[in-house]
Structure formats: C-alpha cells, structure tokens
Design a protein around this motif. Structure first.
Motif, short mmCIF file in Angstrom:
data_model
loop_
_atom_site.label_atom_id
_atom_site.label_comp_id
_atom_site.label_asym_id
_atom_site.label_seq_id
_atom_site.Cartn_x
_atom_site.Cartn_y
_atom_site.Cartn_z
N TYR A 139 49.16 51.99 43.61
CA TYR A 139 48.17 51.91 44.68
C TYR A 139 47.16 50.80 44.42
CZ TYR A 139 44.11 53.32 47.49
OH TYR A 139 43.04 53.33 48.35
N LEU A 140 46.74 50.64 43.17
CA LEU A 140 45.69 49.66 42.84
C LEU A 140 46.17 48.22 43.01
CD1 LEU A 140 44.03 51.30 39.71
CD2 LEU A 140 43.01 50.97 41.97
N VAL A 141 47.47 47.97 42.98
CA VAL A 141 47.96 46.59 43.15
C VAL A 141 47.58 46.07 44.53
CG1 VAL A 141 50.01 45.14 43.26
CG2 VAL A 141 49.85 46.93 41.52
N SER A 142 47.77 46.87 45.56
CA SER A 142 47.46 46.45 46.93
C SER A 142 46.06 46.85 47.37
CB SER A 142 48.49 47.05 47.90
OG SER A 142 49.80 46.64 47.58
N HIS A 143 45.42 47.78 46.67
CA HIS A 143 44.09 48.26 47.06
C HIS A 143 43.19 48.32 45.83
CE1 HIS A 143 47.20 49.97 49.72
NE2 HIS A 143 46.35 49.65 50.70
N PRO A 144 42.79 47.14 45.31
CA PRO A 144 41.95 47.12 44.10
C PRO A 144 40.60 47.79 44.33
CG PRO A 144 42.04 44.95 45.10
CD PRO A 144 43.02 45.80 45.85
N ASN A 145 40.07 48.37 43.28
CA ASN A 145 38.78 49.06 43.37
C ASN A 145 37.91 48.64 42.19
OD1 ASN A 145 36.92 51.14 44.39
ND2 ASN A 145 37.43 52.21 42.48
N GLN A 146 36.69 48.25 42.50
CA GLN A 146 35.76 47.83 41.45
C GLN A 146 35.01 49.05 40.90
OE1 GLN A 146 35.72 44.75 40.27
NE2 GLN A 146 37.29 44.18 41.79
N VAL A 147 35.09 49.24 39.61
CA VAL A 147 34.45 50.37 38.94
C VAL A 147 33.37 49.83 38.01
CG1 VAL A 147 34.79 52.35 37.39
CG2 VAL A 147 36.55 51.74 39.06
N SER A 148 32.15 50.34 38.14
CA SER A 148 31.06 49.91 37.27
C SER A 148 31.22 50.55 35.90
CB SER A 148 29.71 50.30 37.88
OG SER A 148 29.60 51.71 37.98
N TRP A 149 30.57 49.98 34.91
CA TRP A 149 30.68 50.51 33.55
C TRP A 149 30.09 51.91 33.41
CZ3 TRP A 149 33.86 48.90 30.00
CH2 TRP A 149 34.35 47.61 30.03
N PRO A 150 28.95 52.23 34.00
CA PRO A 150 28.46 53.62 33.89
C PRO A 150 29.45 54.64 34.46
CG PRO A 150 26.70 52.18 34.61
CD PRO A 150 27.95 51.38 34.66
N VAL A 151 30.04 54.31 35.64
CA VAL A 151 31.03 55.21 36.23
C VAL A 151 32.26 55.30 35.33
CG1 VAL A 151 32.57 55.57 38.19
CG2 VAL A 151 30.21 54.80 38.57
N ALA A 152 32.62 54.17 34.73
CA ALA A 152 33.78 54.17 33.84
C ALA A 152 33.54 55.09 32.64
CB ALA A 152 34.08 52.75 33.38
N PHE A 153 32.34 55.07 32.09
CA PHE A 153 32.03 55.94 30.95
C PHE A 153 32.12 57.42 31.35
CE2 PHE A 153 29.70 52.21 29.04
CZ PHE A 153 30.55 52.09 27.94
N LEU A 154 31.66 57.75 32.55
CA LEU A 154 31.75 59.14 33.01
C LEU A 154 33.21 59.57 33.17
CD1 LEU A 154 28.86 59.27 35.68
CD2 LEU A 154 28.88 60.24 33.36
N ILE A 155 34.02 58.66 33.71
CA ILE A 155 35.44 58.99 33.89
C ILE A 155 36.12 59.16 32.52
CG2 ILE A 155 37.64 58.16 34.79
CD1 ILE A 155 36.10 56.71 36.98
N VAL A 156 35.76 58.29 31.57
CA VAL A 156 36.32 58.41 30.22
C VAL A 156 35.92 59.74 29.58
CG1 VAL A 156 36.26 57.47 27.88
CG2 VAL A 156 36.50 55.93 29.83
N ALA A 157 34.66 60.14 29.78
CA ALA A 157 34.19 61.42 29.22
C ALA A 157 34.96 62.60 29.82
CB ALA A 157 32.70 61.58 29.47
N LEU A 158 35.22 62.52 31.13
CA LEU A 158 35.99 63.58 31.78
C LEU A 158 37.42 63.63 31.23
CD1 LEU A 158 36.06 65.74 34.07
CD2 LEU A 158 36.88 63.93 35.58
#
Length: 653
Positions: free
Chosen positions: A512-531
């Motif tokens: 999905y990300l190949v045709s629909h890239p999404n920009q993720v900020s570093w704070p959001v990335a840290f929250l996703i990693v924690a989850l």
C-alpha cells in the motif's frame, strides 16, 4: 482461514501444561468403576483421591460410595454403548430384579451355595438379602473362594446430590482443587437410596457364568489394537464424523475456497488505484494477459523448490513432535533460521549481480495468481494421496466428505520420505517470502518516487515484520504443538494460507505504501514503536512462560505459579500471563498487528484490513481452542474458565 505457520498460533490447544503422573483421574470426573467381585462397570463420579493409599473414593448412581484402585476405573470412552441391561445402569437396579439381570449384589450367596442349602435356608437368605444387600457371605463359602477375596471399604458419608465434590473428612483441610461444575457427561437424574448407612466389611466373591460372559465381552472391547493398525483410530474417526463441521461445514468450505482467491485479487487491484476507497469497489478488471504469466509461475516454482532444498540440508537439530494416535513421534529438523540466512545471502548476491528486485512489484498480481494455482495443484495431490493413507494417519478434523476434506485436509502428516510437506509449508516459502516481498516494496517505493532513501513509514513496517518473522524462525520448534500440526490435516486451507495468504496479504501495508506514501513524524514513530514493543513483550513472555513450564514444571523460577490438575495427568496454569487472560499470546499478536498498520496513516481503511481480518481470525481460532480444551479437560477446563474469565482482551472479551 488459517493464519499460516507460526503466525496462527504460537498458542496451542490449551494454555500451559505439565505432566503430573501421580493420578490419572481428577475430582468431579464421571468414569466407569468396576463393581467389587464382578467384571461389570458402572458409571461413577470421582469424589476424592488418597495419595497415600492411591485409592479413589467414588460414588455410584444409587449413592453407594466405595474406594477403588486406579486399575478398577476406566474412562467412559473405552466402552461402547450397549442395549438394555448394559453396565451403565447402577448396581442397585441390577440387584432389584431377577428378570432384568442375574447379577446380584456382593452380599448374595453364590449359585452352588443356594443349591446345597435347604428350602428354609433359601427363603431366609433371600429375605436377608432384601433387607441388607451388603450382608457378608456364608462362612461355608469363605474357604472355597479364598483366592477371590476382595476388600471393599464402604465409608459412611453424608451424601450430596451427584455432581458435587464429596470428600472424606480426615481432620485436615481439603487441598485438592475441585470443580463445582458438574462433569459434562453427568446429565442424568440420580436417586439416592433411603438407607445410606454402610459399614466396612469384607466380601469373598465367586464369578458366575453371566459375569464370565460379560468379562469376555469386555476383554474383546478393550483389546489393544496393534501398532500401525488401520483401525487404531476407528472410534475417534467415528466420533469426529458425527460432530458439526467447522467453518460452516461443506457450504462454508466451498465458499471459502472459491471466494478467497477472488477476494485476494480484488484487494491487490484496489491497492494500485489512486483512490482505494470503498466507493471505488470493485476495481476495474485488467486483461487476462495481465493476470497470468508463465514466467511468474516458473519464478514461484523456483522459489518453492529453493526453500525445499534449504530445508533438507543436514544442519540444525532434530526434535520429536507430539505423540500420534499410534504412539509414534515424528522427527523434524529445526533449521528454519539457517534457511532464512541462506535466503538472505542468495537475495543479496542476486542484487549485487544486477537483478532488479523491484520488478516483482510490477508483476505482483501474476505472482499471487501463480502461487494460488500452485496451492490448488498441491491440495489436489494431497487429497489423492490421502485416499490410500491408513486410517490411523488421517487427521482428526477429516469428515469423509470429499469437499470438506479437500479443504481441511484428509491426511495429518503427509510426507515424501522424511520430507514433511505440512511442516515445511508452515514456516518456509510463505514466511520467508513475506520478508523478501517487503524488501521488494521498499526498493519499489524508492525507485517510483525517486527518493534517496525509503520513507520512515516503510522502514517501520519492514522492521516490525522482520522482527516477527525472525522470532518465529528462531523459535521454530514451538510450531510443533500448534493446532495446525497436531489437529488439522494438510489441505487447501493450510496450503493456500501458508503459500498465498501469508506472503501476499501480510505484506499488504508495504504494498500500500508504494502507491500511497505517508509521512510519519518522529514523535508518532516513537509511540508506534512503543506499542509494537509492548505487544511483542506480551506475545514473547507468554509463550516463553508456557514453554518453560512444559519443559520443567519444577523449575524454581516457576514456583510462584498456580495450577489446576486435570484428568489427563497434566496441569493448567492459572497465574502469571496465563492467569491474566486465557490467550495472552493472541492479545500480543493483535497489538503488534495494529502497530503494523498505523504507519500507513488514516486516509483509507484498506491498510487496516489486516487488523480487522486478524481479529476475526483469532476470535474464531480461540473458539476452536476452547472447544478442544473443554472436550479434553472436562471439569478442569470449566474450573479454569471460572478463574480466568476473559478470553483475549481483559474486561472486554
């Protein structure tokens, strides 16, 4: 649809078990107990067990309580149903009428004594027998039958309704956990006799002709079936065929086989659209030439046989699987992690020599259809070869219906020599292929958008799923205790799930990300990693605790864990991770699945299809687990469910 491989389940049919050989039957179980002095077995309830004398206190339907040895008790499943006058009736009913049976209570004198006695003695004997059925035999017969003396202790207890736990009070508190829930087989109404006072006595009994004939019939029923006999699972297979089929039976299986390949193709086509919303469903269909490519089918065959070659290499340890119905334990070579390293080396070398892996993205749909076609051909081969398989090698889930057995799998462990087809497909082509496809999508994203590096969202998806696959391959031995291996046959369900669904649907976020890239900020990335890490900790710790308890229940590190004893001689964990919810590994799995989808953003629901599908899958799989565990552990499983009421999500489900 099964979640192929290790992914479906790092949990087994039960939570965590340890072998406890001290006793065979648990309190509250309904079994068959031999009536003293005869070869007749009656339905009884286990009340308690004395660890010192190794005697079970049991209660018959008429309220009689005795102490029996373990070899005088048999499971209900070891008896076939008989017509009227069978051993299922209580002893008191047999004692009450000569017209129904000639078997009498232990107090009745034998036939030879009755013939030699006078008419007056016979009348007196019958009158005494009617007043007290447990009267001691005549002294004249004691010496003649000394070899057949059986000591029976009839304990005077206050009787409770059948189904409650009744124990002998010995001045100490009862420490054995008992279930307050009646055993699932105790469905009848039991009438207690008015005179329930019994005294300890000693009986000398001589078997009569009727008892000898019944004993001979029982021996025929209980005759041990030779190892490897084609009828060794006849009882189990007959019982399986009478049960309701899973997945909606034959119509449900047919719908799944026809619908899933079509649904997969539509999902991949939607993901290529600029606006993959539900309003644009169904997507326009391409030409047939764009769907099928012979080169794609050849490439898939090359991939499959390359992984088969890696699995046959003599590297890695060899372990034994769970015991089969005939007592055999198949051997498996654990080298999945080495196969993964060899695959990484081959892919790296191919890239170095100029192979452009991003071409896989452009031919992704033909590859998916090629894998589907291969899974159908493999399923047909498995079904045809299973027609000649002995009955003891068939799957417990098979039904005898050709459509359903083609779907669920007829043979449990199909092998070509030492090459186990089901075990190989569980962890190799699809699981390792999932990682390679994710790498392809990462390279395709960089090339399509002319970026110097992949997006943070793509890196998160690749990293999360790479960790999951490496963990599965590193703990490869755990798959040997899953329902896929020990219960389900190898048919279309597992073949399509392992070879098609896993690599082409589980990589859906990266696709999905190949045709629909999404920009993720570093704070959001840290929250996703924690989850993601929290889900992984729950998943891995729960499985590690289960495996450690199985290998060594006496480990001092596990001394704090509480257990419930079962009639199978094993224990159920009711504390630690397995006292939190019944399937903590499923909870961790769902949390990780959510973390895989969050990097795709919230523009469309399409990348969250995996979370929705996986939730439905695990709920269905949990229901199958519950059914198998309740059938296997009976009252002990009901007790466990009372102690741990939530199945997957605490306070919700």
């Amino acid at each position: 649809m099964q979640r192929g491989s290790y992914l479906v389940c790092s949990g087994d049919l039960s939570n965590s078990l340890s072998k406890m050989p001290s006793r065979k039957f648990a309190d509250g179980d309904v079994v068959r107990g031999r009536w003293p002095g005869s070869s007749l077995y009656y339905e009884v309830e286990i009340l308690s067990h004395d660890s010192n004398s190794q005697l079970y206190t049991v209660k018959y339907k008429d309220g009689t309580e005795l102490e029996l040895k373990e070899n005088d008790i048999k499971p209900l499943a070891s008896f076939r149903q008989r017509k009227s006058g069978s051993a299922s009736s209580s002893p008191s009913r047999r004692r009450g009428s000569r017209s129904r049976s000639r078997s009498r209570s232990p107090g009745r004198p034998p036939r030879s004594a009755r013939r030699s006695a006078s008419a007056s003695n016979q009348v007196a004997t019958h009158q005494a027998s009617d007043k007290a059925s447990h009267q001691a035999p005549y002294k004249a017969d004691i010496e003649a039958m000394r070899k057949e003396v059986l000591e029976v202790k009839l304990t005077p207890l206050v009787l409770k309704p059948f189904g409650n736990s009744v124990g002998r009070y010995n001045g100490e508190p009862e420490l054995t956990q008992r279930s307050d829930t009646p055993h699932r087989h105790a469905q009848e109404t039991f009438h207690l006799p008015q005179d329930s006072s019994y005294v300890a006595t000693q009986y000398s009994l001589r078997p009569r002709r009727e008892d000898i004939r019944v004993k001979e019939a029982d021996l025929k029923e209980e005759k041990v079936i030779p190892k490897g006999s084609t009828s060794s699972r006849s009882f189990e297979m007959t019982a399986t065929k009478t049960k309701d089929l899973e997945f909606g039976g034959v119509p449900g299986a047919l719908l799944i086989m026809l619908g899933l390949p079509v649904f997969l193709g539509l999902m991949l086509l939607m993901c290529r659209q600029e606006d993959p919303s539900l309003l644009s469903f169904p997507p326009p269909l391409p030409d047939v030439s764009a769907l099928w490519e012979t080169r794609a089918f050849g490439a898939y065959l090359l991939w499959f046989f390359l992984q088969a070659l890696f699995s046959l290499l003599p590297i890695g340890k060899v372990v034994e699987g769970t015991p089969l119905s005939d007592g055999r334990r198949l051997k498996y070579r654990i080298n999945g992690f080495y196969a993964f390293l060899l695959t990484a080396a081959v892919v790296g070398a191919a890239t170095f020599w100029g192979l452009e892996l991003d071409h896989v993205y452009n031919h992704f749909l033909p590859l998916a259809l090629a894998a589907t076609a291969f899974s159908v051909v493999l399923s047909a081969y498995l079904y045809v070869r299973a027609l000649k398989a002995p009955r003891h090698e068939l799957s417990p889930a098979s039904s005898g219906n050709p459509i359903y057995d083609f779907f669920i799998g007829r043979e449990l462990n199909p092998r070509i020599g030492a090459f186990d087809l089901k075990y190989f497909c569980e962890l190799r082509p699809g699981l390792i292929g999932w990682v390679v496809i994710n790498l392809v999508m990462l390279l395709a994203e960089v090339k399509k958008h002319n970026w110097a590096a992949p997006s943070l969202a793509m890196i998160l998806v690749n990293s999360f799923q790479l960790l999951y696959v490496v963990d599965a391959l590193w703990n490869e031995e755990a798959v040997l205790t899953t329902m896929d291996i020990i219960h389900d046959g190898f048919g279309f369900m597992l073949a399509f799930g392992d070879l098609v669904w896993v690599p082409f649907i589980y990589s859906f976020q990266a696709f999905y990300l190949v045709s629909h890239p999404n920009q993720v900020s570093w704070p959001v990335a840290f929250l996703i990693v924690a989850l993601k890490l929290s889900g992984y900790v729950i998943f891995r710790c729960a499985n590690s605790q289960k495996n450690a308890f199985r290998k060594n229940p006496s480990d001092p590190k596990l001394a704090h864990l509480k257990t419930i004893h079962t009639a199978t001689g094993k224990n159920l964990l009711v504390s630690g991770w397995w006292g939190f919810v019944r399937h903590p590994n499923y909870l961790g799995d769902l949390i990780m699945a959510l973390a895989w989808s969050l990097p795709c953003g919230f523009s469309h629901v399409l990348p969250y299809f995996y979370v929705i599908y996986f939730t439905v899958l695990l709920i269905h799989r949990e229901a199958r687990d519950e059914h198998q565990c309740r059938k296997k552990y009976g009252a002990a499983w009901d007790k466990y469910c009372q102690r741990v009421p939530y199945r997957i999500l605490p306070y919700v489900y």
